[in-house]
Scaffold this active site. Structure first.
Site, PDB file in Angstrom:
ATOM      1  N   ARG A  12       0.829  -1.214   0.000  1.00 43.49           N
ATOM      2  CA  ARG A  12       0.000   0.000   0.000  1.00 43.49           C
ATOM      3  C   ARG A  12       0.864   1.266   0.000  1.00 43.49           C
ATOM      4  O   ARG A  12       0.455   2.289  -0.559  1.00 43.49           O
ATOM      5  CB  ARG A  12      -0.952   0.000   1.196  1.00 43.49           C
ATOM      6  N   LYS A  59     -17.289 -10.896   5.190  1.00 42.29           N
ATOM      7  CA  LYS A  59     -18.011  -9.637   4.946  1.00 42.29           C
ATOM      8  C   LYS A  59     -19.141  -9.860   3.935  1.00 42.29           C
ATOM      9  O   LYS A  59     -19.252  -9.171   2.923  1.00 42.29           O
ATOM     10  CB  LYS A  59     -17.056  -8.548   4.450  1.00 42.29           C
ATOM     11  N   GLY A  78      -7.808  -6.519   0.783  1.00 41.93           N
ATOM     12  CA  GLY A  78      -6.607  -6.630   1.610  1.00 41.93           C
ATOM     13  C   GLY A  78      -6.093  -8.042   1.772  1.00 41.93           C
ATOM     14  O   GLY A  78      -4.889  -8.308   1.631  1.00 41.93           O
ATOM     15  N   GLY A  88     -13.553  -3.352  -0.470  1.00 43.31           N
ATOM     16  CA  GLY A  88     -14.936  -2.874  -0.388  1.00 43.31           C
ATOM     17  C   GLY A  88     -15.216  -1.775  -1.395  1.00 43.31           C
ATOM     18  O   GLY A  88     -16.286  -1.736  -2.013  1.00 43.31           O
TER      19      GLY A  88
END
Length: 386
Positions: free
Chosen positions: A35, A195, A340, A362
């Site tokens: 990242r 999720k 991730g 997301g």
């Protein structure tokens, strides 16, 4: 939205929202700097154009100031990657920050402390956003991965400064747009991980557009329960059941695992999903499913993948995700992967060759499913005002 490439940033104090939410060890060592590296082009561009650069980010989800989530280790790693000094301040909106900003020279980089040390960030406080904005001349949103969050540094900061897109954000959107608007058939989608509530909308969307949607991980287990082939186990969570409404579990494009690595504390076994016992769970997709998914992937021209296909953080349950990842790379289709856990896995296994790796999990799914992303909406509003 307007790019930083179209404005003069020389000698301007440029506030840049980045996503430095990197995984850390218990001793605050960075496990994966993907990242951080992703934002280097934007930072280097601003340095070359003689901007005074102020970086802001979150790390983890602390409820208050917690040194275990300090961005100080990130500042050190960024300094190493840039081969130039990166200043760090353990605050966000104080007199000390103001002094450091005023003393910045052209090309200097200053990283502020974790935004989530302040409750105003997640509360989307305009007062908090304003207190950060007052140090800068320009705001740059470079963190597509957090643009689905309705937080102060994402949705409110553009209200107080002329705002622009960074190079990484542009790259992310262009790559995803190519996958969804210039799709070459067959179009295959893989959705894994947990999720579940956040993935049902995109699942419904892909069942209309894709030629096949392959499931793994907790979302696959949930669908298998709904289909009645996960032993006697049922889905009882009302929020998940509501999110699943409208999905045809027998849709011909909806592909679920045939077999898996079943486990309980003292053992694992490979068997058909329908043989699962009351005390067992599914940790990974099995060899029959791996081969079935590979045959579908082998025909694909466009592939989107989000989420591991099992409990891939445990080596015993990583085979399915690893084999499917390699199958995607070997296919040479246009492939976009994100999330991730997915990124951490392919980096850990050193699997290379995807067309694009999106930092957004997301955010990528919300964008693809047609949802409005607060971060992008804020940039668009500012652009229209100007």
């Amino acid at each position: 939205m307007k790019s930083i490439k179209h404005i003069d940033v020389s000698n301007k104090k440029v506030l840049v929202r980045v996503d430095f939410n990197v995984p850390l060890t218990k001793t605050q060592k960075i496990k994966d700097d993907f990242r951080i590296k992703a934002h280097l082009n934007t930072i280097k561009y601003l340095k070359e154009k003689n901007a005074k650069i102020i970086l802001i980010s979150h790390l983890g989800d602390p409820k208050k100031r917690d040194e275990n989530f300090s961005l100080n280790p990130v500042a050190s790693r960024l300094e190493s990657l840039l081969s130039s000094k990166v200043k760090f301040v353990e605050e966000v909106n104080s007199k000390r920050v103001e002094e450091l900003v005023e003393n910045l020279k052209q090309g200097d980089v200053l990283l502020l402390e974790n935004l989530r040390f302040y409750k105003g960030e997640k509360e989307n406080s305009e007062e908090f956003a304003s207190s950060i904005a007052e140090f800068a001349d320009i705001f740059v949103q470079d963190a597509f991965s957090v643009c689905h969050r309705n937080h102060a540094s994402i949705a409110s900061l553009p209200k107080f400064l002329n705002s622009y897109t960074g190079l990484l954000l542009e790259k992310e959107i262009n790559a995803i747009e190519r996958a969804i608007k210039e799709t070459q058939k067959p179009f295959v989608v893989l959705i894994g991980g947990a999720k579940i509530e956040t993935k049902t909308a995109v699942l419904k969307n892909f069942l209309k557009k894709a030629d096949a949607v392959l499931l793994g991980g907790e979302i696959a287990n949930t669908i298998l329960k709904c289909k009645g082939i996960y032993g006697d186990k049922k889905v009882e969570d009302k929020d998940i059941l509501n999110a699943l409404k409208g999905i045809n579990f027998n849709h011909p494009k909806l592909i679920v695992p045939i077999d898996g690595v079943l486990y309980k504390k003292e053992y694992t076994r490979i068997a058909g999903i329908e043989t699962i016992k009351e005390e067992e769970e599914v940790g990974d997709i099995g060899p029959e499913t791996i081969n079935y998914y590979k045959r579908i992937i082998k025909k694909a021209r466009t592939i989107i993948w989000n989420g591991p296909l099992g409990k891939s953080e445990e080596e015993v349950f990583s085979k399915g995700t690893e084999e499917i990842a390699n199958a995607i790379v070997n296919q040479k289709a246009y492939s976009v992967i994100g999330g991730g856990e997915t990124i951490d896995f392919v980096n850990r296994k050193d699997i290379k060759g995807f067309s694009f790796i999106s930092g957004g999990g997301g955010a990528m799914l919300d964008y693809i499913s047609g949802k409005t992303l607060p971060g992008l909406e804020a940039l668009n509003k500012k652009y229209e005002e100007n």
